[in-house]
Write an enzyme that holds these catalytic residues in place. Structure first.
Site, PDB file in Angstrom:
ATOM      1  N   ASP A  69     -10.889   3.081   4.044  1.00  0.00           N
ATOM      2  CA  ASP A  69     -11.143   1.634   3.966  1.00  0.00           C
ATOM      3  C   ASP A  69     -12.641   1.357   3.791  1.00  0.00           C
ATOM      4  O   ASP A  69     -13.022   0.260   3.381  1.00  0.00           O
ATOM      5  CB  ASP A  69     -10.715   0.965   5.288  1.00  0.00           C
ATOM      6  CG  ASP A  69      -9.469   0.101   5.135  1.00  0.00           C
ATOM      7  OD1 ASP A  69      -9.205  -0.355   4.005  1.00  0.00           O
ATOM      8  OD2 ASP A  69      -8.793  -0.119   6.149  1.00  0.00           O
TER       9      ASP A  69
ATOM     10  N   LYS B 169       0.840  -1.207   0.000  1.00  0.00           N
ATOM     11  CA  LYS B 169       0.000   0.000   0.000  1.00  0.00           C
ATOM     12  C   LYS B 169       0.874   1.256   0.000  1.00  0.00           C
ATOM     13  O   LYS B 169       0.611   2.213  -0.736  1.00  0.00           O
ATOM     14  CB  LYS B 169      -0.931  -0.012   1.217  1.00  0.00           C
ATOM     15  CG  LYS B 169      -2.049  -1.055   1.091  1.00  0.00           C
ATOM     16  CD  LYS B 169      -2.815  -1.259   2.388  1.00  0.00           C
ATOM     17  CE  LYS B 169      -3.805  -2.423   2.232  1.00  0.00           C
ATOM     18  NZ  LYS B 169      -4.526  -2.768   3.464  1.00  0.00           N
TER      19      LYS B 169
ATOM     20  N   GLN C   6      -4.413  -1.360   9.650  1.00  0.00           N
ATOM     21  CA  GLN C   6      -4.356  -2.694   9.053  1.00  0.00           C
ATOM     22  C   GLN C   6      -4.932  -3.732  10.009  1.00  0.00           C
ATOM     23  O   GLN C   6      -4.609  -3.760  11.192  1.00  0.00           O
ATOM     24  CB  GLN C   6      -2.887  -3.025   8.705  1.00  0.00           C
ATOM     25  CG  GLN C   6      -2.700  -4.317   7.951  1.00  0.00           C
ATOM     26  CD  GLN C   6      -3.295  -4.308   6.547  1.00  0.00           C
ATOM     27  OE1 GLN C   6      -3.444  -3.262   5.917  1.00  0.00           O
ATOM     28  NE2 GLN C   6      -3.658  -5.474   6.051  1.00  0.00           N
TER      29      GLN C   6
HETATM   30  N1  GUN Z   1      -6.483  -6.642   6.228  1.00  0.00           N
HETATM   31  C1  GUN Z   1      -6.691  -7.360   5.083  1.00  0.00           C
HETATM   32  N2  GUN Z   1      -7.244  -6.593   4.147  1.00  0.00           N
HETATM   33  C2  GUN Z   1      -7.391  -5.363   4.676  1.00  0.00           C
HETATM   34  C3  GUN Z   1      -7.895  -4.136   4.170  1.00  0.00           C
HETATM   35  O1  GUN Z   1      -8.354  -4.011   3.032  1.00  0.00           O
HETATM   36  N3  GUN Z   1      -7.868  -3.091   5.025  1.00  0.00           N
HETATM   37  C4  GUN Z   1      -7.402  -3.200   6.296  1.00  0.00           C
HETATM   38  N4  GUN Z   1      -7.428  -2.113   7.065  1.00  0.00           N
HETATM   39  N5  GUN Z   1      -6.921  -4.316   6.790  1.00  0.00           N
HETATM   40  C5  GUN Z   1      -6.920  -5.391   5.975  1.00  0.00           C
END
Ligand code: GUN
Length: 289
Positions: free
Chosen positions: A120, A53, A97
């Site tokens: 998100d 990311k 995350q």
């Molecule tokens: N853990 C796995 N996928 C995601 C996501 O898209 N966003 C977040 N915040 N955590 C994750």
């Protein structure tokens, strides 16, 4: 005839290019988009996701900052960091995350993020905005994975209105918002899950199948209607450690009209939609009242 590929790698690259003029406009106005990523603990998969990311942000010119916290961090300490980021005008998106260590309640953390920065799309106000059709009116954000699936279907011109869409999985992050997005586009939607009876018969009726259960070979060729669009959200490891989805790709591609691969399908789209939501958030913040 083999299915057309829903190529998330190619589409996400194109979408990132299309984002660049929007980022330039914001940067020229002295308000470049910024994303704060919070990683608690040292889960190996999360480390990779977060790295991807942050790198994706750098590639398109979005400023990002990574806040690493130890696995023994208290919930209060994490909430403090979020409160600070909520007030920081250079931060347009906050991503914590998941998963979080057991001493931290993920719902509390998600609800602590300012709705204006919930890129998100996990906050319950974003969920409510999606359910009531308010997101394009400027409230909340679409969760990135199902949003990416919609963009893939649209890019391939898969007919959605009137189609029967079967979503396998009912998570707050994928299955439920996926169903709402398809419904908003006038699909007839069936949500299947672990207690569903007769899964194969239901999937066989589908013009669009979205598999998001996290179990390899959940969707096999005998379950797929000829020419259906099959989107695979799964990310599993097979016995040899290879990344595979929820769909039996090599057999299903001989039956389906469209199919997304794993890797190279939904995964890159999820990241592209995170960038898109971050730019949208910056645009909303920069817009005159
Ligand atoms: N853990 C796995 N996928 C995601 C996501 O898209 N966003 C977040 N915040 N955590 C994750």
């Amino acid at each position: 005839m083999t299915a057309r590929l829903l190529d998330g790698t190619a589409l996400s690259a194109r979408l990132r290019q299309e984002m660049s003029p929007r980022i330039d406009v914001l940067s020229r106005r002295g308000k470049p988009p910024g994303l704060a990523v919070v990683l608690v603990g040292d889960d190996p998969a999360s480390q990779i996701y977060v790295r991807n990311k942050v790198k994706a942000c750098a590639d398109v010119g979005i400023r990002s900052e990574l806040h690493r916290m130890s696995s023994t961090t208290s919930e209060a300490a994490l909430l403090d960091v979020i409160a600070r980021l909520n007030c920081d005008r250079t931060v347009n998106g906050i991503l914590v995350q998941m998963p979080l260590p057991p001493q931290i309640d993920p719902a509390r953390v998600i609800e602590a993020i300012a709705i204006e920065k919930d890129v998100d799309g996990f906050h319950m106000l974003s969920a409510g905005a999606l359910m009531t059709g308010r997101i394009d009116g400027g409230v909340g954000f679409r969760p990135c994975t199902p949003y990416g699936v919609m963009r893939m279907l649209d890019d391939a011109a898969v007919p959605i209105a009137g189609a029967h869409a079967v979503v396998i999985g009912r998570s707050n992050t994928v299955g439920k918002p996926m169903a709402l997005m398809l419904l908003a586009r006038h699909a007839t939607v069936t949500i299947c899950h672990s207690a569903t009876r007769g899964l194969a018969d239901l999937v066989r009726q589908a013009d669009i199948v979205v598999a998001a259960v996290g179990r390899a070979s959940t969707v096999t060729a005998d379950m797929v209607k000829p020419q259906a669009a099959v989107v695979d959200v799964g990310m599993n490891r097979d016995a040899a450690g290879k990344l595979v989805g929820d769909v039996d790709f090599s057999a299903v591609r001989e039956v389906a009209g469209w199919i997304s691969p794993v890797p190279g399908g939904v995964g890159p789209m999820t990241i592209a939609m995170l960038l898109d939501n971050t730019v949208l958030s910056a645009e909303r913040a920069a817009a005159p009242p």
